[in-house]
Design an enzyme around this catalytic site. Sequence first.
Site, PDB file in Angstrom:
ATOM      1  N   ASP A  83      -9.862  -5.069  -4.700  1.00  0.00           N
ATOM      2  CA  ASP A  83      -9.315  -4.024  -3.821  1.00  0.00           C
ATOM      3  C   ASP A  83     -10.160  -2.754  -3.912  1.00  0.00           C
ATOM      4  O   ASP A  83     -10.342  -2.185  -4.991  1.00  0.00           O
ATOM      5  CB  ASP A  83      -7.867  -3.729  -4.228  1.00  0.00           C
ATOM      6  CG  ASP A  83      -7.076  -2.997  -3.157  1.00  0.00           C
ATOM      7  OD1 ASP A  83      -7.662  -2.153  -2.456  1.00  0.00           O
ATOM      8  OD2 ASP A  83      -5.862  -3.261  -3.037  1.00  0.00           O
ATOM      9  N   HIS A 126      -7.913  -5.454  -0.412  1.00  0.00           N
ATOM     10  CA  HIS A 126      -6.617  -4.824  -0.139  1.00  0.00           C
ATOM     11  C   HIS A 126      -5.720  -5.732   0.708  1.00  0.00           C
ATOM     12  O   HIS A 126      -4.506  -5.695   0.575  1.00  0.00           O
ATOM     13  CB  HIS A 126      -6.863  -3.491   0.582  1.00  0.00           C
ATOM     14  CG  HIS A 126      -5.700  -2.554   0.542  1.00  0.00           C
ATOM     15  ND1 HIS A 126      -5.000  -2.263  -0.608  1.00  0.00           N
ATOM     16  CD2 HIS A 126      -5.111  -1.819   1.527  1.00  0.00           C
ATOM     17  CE1 HIS A 126      -4.037  -1.394  -0.345  1.00  0.00           C
ATOM     18  NE2 HIS A 126      -4.075  -1.117   0.935  1.00  0.00           N
ATOM     19  N   SER A 134       0.827  -1.196   0.000  1.00  0.00           N
ATOM     20  CA  SER A 134       0.000   0.000   0.000  1.00  0.00           C
ATOM     21  C   SER A 134       0.874   1.265   0.000  1.00  0.00           C
ATOM     22  O   SER A 134       1.643   1.482  -0.938  1.00  0.00           O
ATOM     23  CB  SER A 134      -0.964  -0.041   1.193  1.00  0.00           C
ATOM     24  OG  SER A 134      -2.023   0.869   1.027  1.00  0.00           O
TER      25      SER A 134
END
Length: 246
Positions: free
Chosen positions: A198, A226, A72
């Site tokens: 996601d 995610h 991320s």
Amino acid sequence: MLIHGWPLSDAMYEYQYNDLINNKFRVIGITLRGFGQSNKPYGAYNYDIHASDIKKVLSKLDIKDAVLGGFSMGGSIAIRYISLYKGAHVSKLALFGAAAPIWTQRKDFPYNLPKSAVDELIALNYKDRPKLLSDFAKIFSSTETSLNEGISSWLNGICLSASSHATAQCLIALRDTDLRKDLAKIKIPTVIMHGKKDKICSFDLAEQMKAGISKSHIVAFENSGHSLFLEETQKFNAELIKFAGK
């Protein structure tokens, strides 16, 4: 070397560390300033600051030919590190649900979140940070029940350990930083591991990273949001070990 995402710490990789160590890898986790058990100074929290911290650790430990992995925001920071330091100490790059090349929409980049959505997150951080984390948890996985209650509680505890200042400042960095020019500077083998479901970093971002990084390929996680490292842990670890071991 693994870099965590916002607003977690290196503890998020618990279920990767075990497999990596058991497969004879040396693995180093960095908890970025402002998060987990690292120091929490006030001041700047842009990608350059985090990349500088990573460079200091790699230099101090005299690391050579590392596989640098980032999840991320950690993926964004890993990209900036490779760009800023010309890939020093690193021979391969692994991006997991990376918030890159841009996390928010532009006139010439119609992907992922509008800036206004991130502004709301920043405002909520200063008003009710536990609610911010609770709201974020609801979209962290492919469904609200993809992760069991114990894992969800564990992740929430990690997130609560972050400083409010770092939480907000990193959201600003995520909102405003454009890494498109950085992608072209990456010349090392790169794997892009990304969940098809996601909701935080849409799969469009993976395709944009693939287009911008010359020696890259995508490994799609069909059943993950995610949190691909927890939703499809066995596949995630196997793909990372395969890429690192080539």
